[in-house]
Enzyme design. Structure first.
Site, PDB file in Angstrom:
ATOM      1  N   HIS A   1      33.439  52.887  42.820  1.00  0.00           N
ATOM      2  CA  HIS A   1      34.248  51.699  42.510  1.00  0.00           C
ATOM      3  C   HIS A   1      33.466  50.748  41.609  1.00  0.00           C
ATOM      4  O   HIS A   1      33.994  50.218  40.626  1.00  0.00           O
ATOM      5  CB  HIS A   1      34.645  51.007  43.812  1.00  0.00           C
ATOM      6  CG  HIS A   1      36.048  50.521  43.837  1.00  0.00           C
ATOM      7  ND1 HIS A   1      36.442  49.368  43.214  1.00  0.00           N
ATOM      8  CD2 HIS A   1      37.146  51.030  44.426  1.00  0.00           C
ATOM      9  CE1 HIS A   1      37.735  49.181  43.424  1.00  0.00           C
ATOM     10  NE2 HIS A   1      38.191  50.179  44.152  1.00  0.00           N
TER      11      HIS A   1
ATOM     12  N   GLY B   1      47.034  53.362  42.811  1.00  0.00           N
ATOM     13  CA  GLY B   1      46.686  52.722  41.549  1.00  0.00           C
ATOM     14  C   GLY B   1      46.611  51.208  41.652  1.00  0.00           C
ATOM     15  O   GLY B   1      46.491  50.522  40.635  1.00  0.00           O
ATOM     16  N   LYS B   2      46.666  50.671  42.871  1.00  0.00           N
ATOM     17  CA  LYS B   2      46.624  49.219  43.084  1.00  0.00           C
ATOM     18  C   LYS B   2      45.375  48.593  42.481  1.00  0.00           C
ATOM     19  O   LYS B   2      45.464  47.621  41.728  1.00  0.00           O
ATOM     20  CB  LYS B   2      46.626  48.869  44.585  1.00  0.00           C
ATOM     21  CG  LYS B   2      47.772  49.331  45.388  1.00  0.00           C
ATOM     22  CD  LYS B   2      47.634  48.915  46.859  1.00  0.00           C
ATOM     23  CE  LYS B   2      46.381  49.385  47.553  1.00  0.00           C
ATOM     24  NZ  LYS B   2      46.317  50.816  47.824  1.00  0.00           N
TER      25      LYS B   2
ATOM     26  N   GLY C   1      50.742  48.572  47.656  1.00  0.00           N
ATOM     27  CA  GLY C   1      51.076  49.970  47.422  1.00  0.00           C
ATOM     28  C   GLY C   1      50.342  50.838  48.421  1.00  0.00           C
ATOM     29  O   GLY C   1      49.546  50.347  49.227  1.00  0.00           O
TER      30      GLY C   1
ATOM     31  N   THR D   1      35.909  43.477  50.598  1.00  0.00           N
ATOM     32  CA  THR D   1      35.964  43.269  52.043  1.00  0.00           C
ATOM     33  C   THR D   1      35.479  44.479  52.836  1.00  0.00           C
ATOM     34  O   THR D   1      35.418  44.434  54.053  1.00  0.00           O
ATOM     35  CB  THR D   1      37.399  42.934  52.481  1.00  0.00           C
ATOM     36  OG1 THR D   1      38.253  44.029  52.142  1.00  0.00           O
ATOM     37  CG2 THR D   1      37.890  41.655  51.822  1.00  0.00           C
TER      38      THR D   1
END
Length: 178
Positions: free
Chosen positions: A48, A12-13, A7, A33
């Site tokens: 996050h 919203g992935k 996306g 990563t």
């Protein structure tokens, strides 16, 4: 179960991938990563981590992705599920380190082979950047091409592929629930 989630930016992935992984197992490994290269990125990473909360171990691996995944699964106490976020940053890191397009695709092939044999449920997050205009700069075009080819190969290696837009998942292959 292998799930590829694609996306656009802020679609919203990652939230979808996290929710999926949390339904799979209580022992979860988040494979990041991203490289921290400035204060703004450090803040993004902090947020996050905060959003993930408890129940997550984290492995930061910007380059040696297939090898690190093999090692994590061969550990004495492997996770119950793995979330890889994100392929786009990994490819960007490889290109920034000077890998030629063919070498980048060899690394993608190695990741895809690992996915096809993954001994645990895996969610892979990757941006979709081929829906817009052709970039003006050769480096941007090379990145877009490398990522597009990577997403195609990873989609073949996965049982389900979900496109997320506006926080809404759409199954392209398999099911939304994986």
């Amino acid at each position: 179960m292998r799930l590829l989630i694609v996306g656009g930016t802020r679609s919203g992935k990652s939230a979808f991938a996290q929710q999926w992984a949390e339904r799979q197992a209580p022992s979860r490994l988040y494979v990041a990563t991203c490289r921290v290269e400035d204060a703004e990125m450090a803040e993004r990473i902090r947020l996050h981590r905060e959003q993930r909360g408890a129940g997550w171990a984290c492995l930061e691996e910007p380059l040696r992705l297939p090898e690190a995944l093999r090692e994590a699964c061969a550990a004495s106490m492997p996770p119950g599920v793995l979330l890889l976020d994100c392929v786009g940053l990994w490819i960007s890191n490889l290109m920034a380190d000077g890998l030629a397009p063919d070498a980048v695709q060899e690394r993608v092939e190695s990741l895809s082979r690992w996915l096809e044999e993954a001994p645990l449920p895996v969610a892979v997050v990757s941006p979709e950047c081929g829906l817009g205009l052709v970039p003006m700069h050769p480096v941007s075009r090379a990145y877009r091409d490398a990522l597009g080819l990577a997403n195609q190969r990873l989609a073949r290696a996965c049982d389900s592929v979900v496109f997320v837009a506006c926080g809404l998942p759409l199954a392209l292959k398999g099911s939304v629930d994986g």
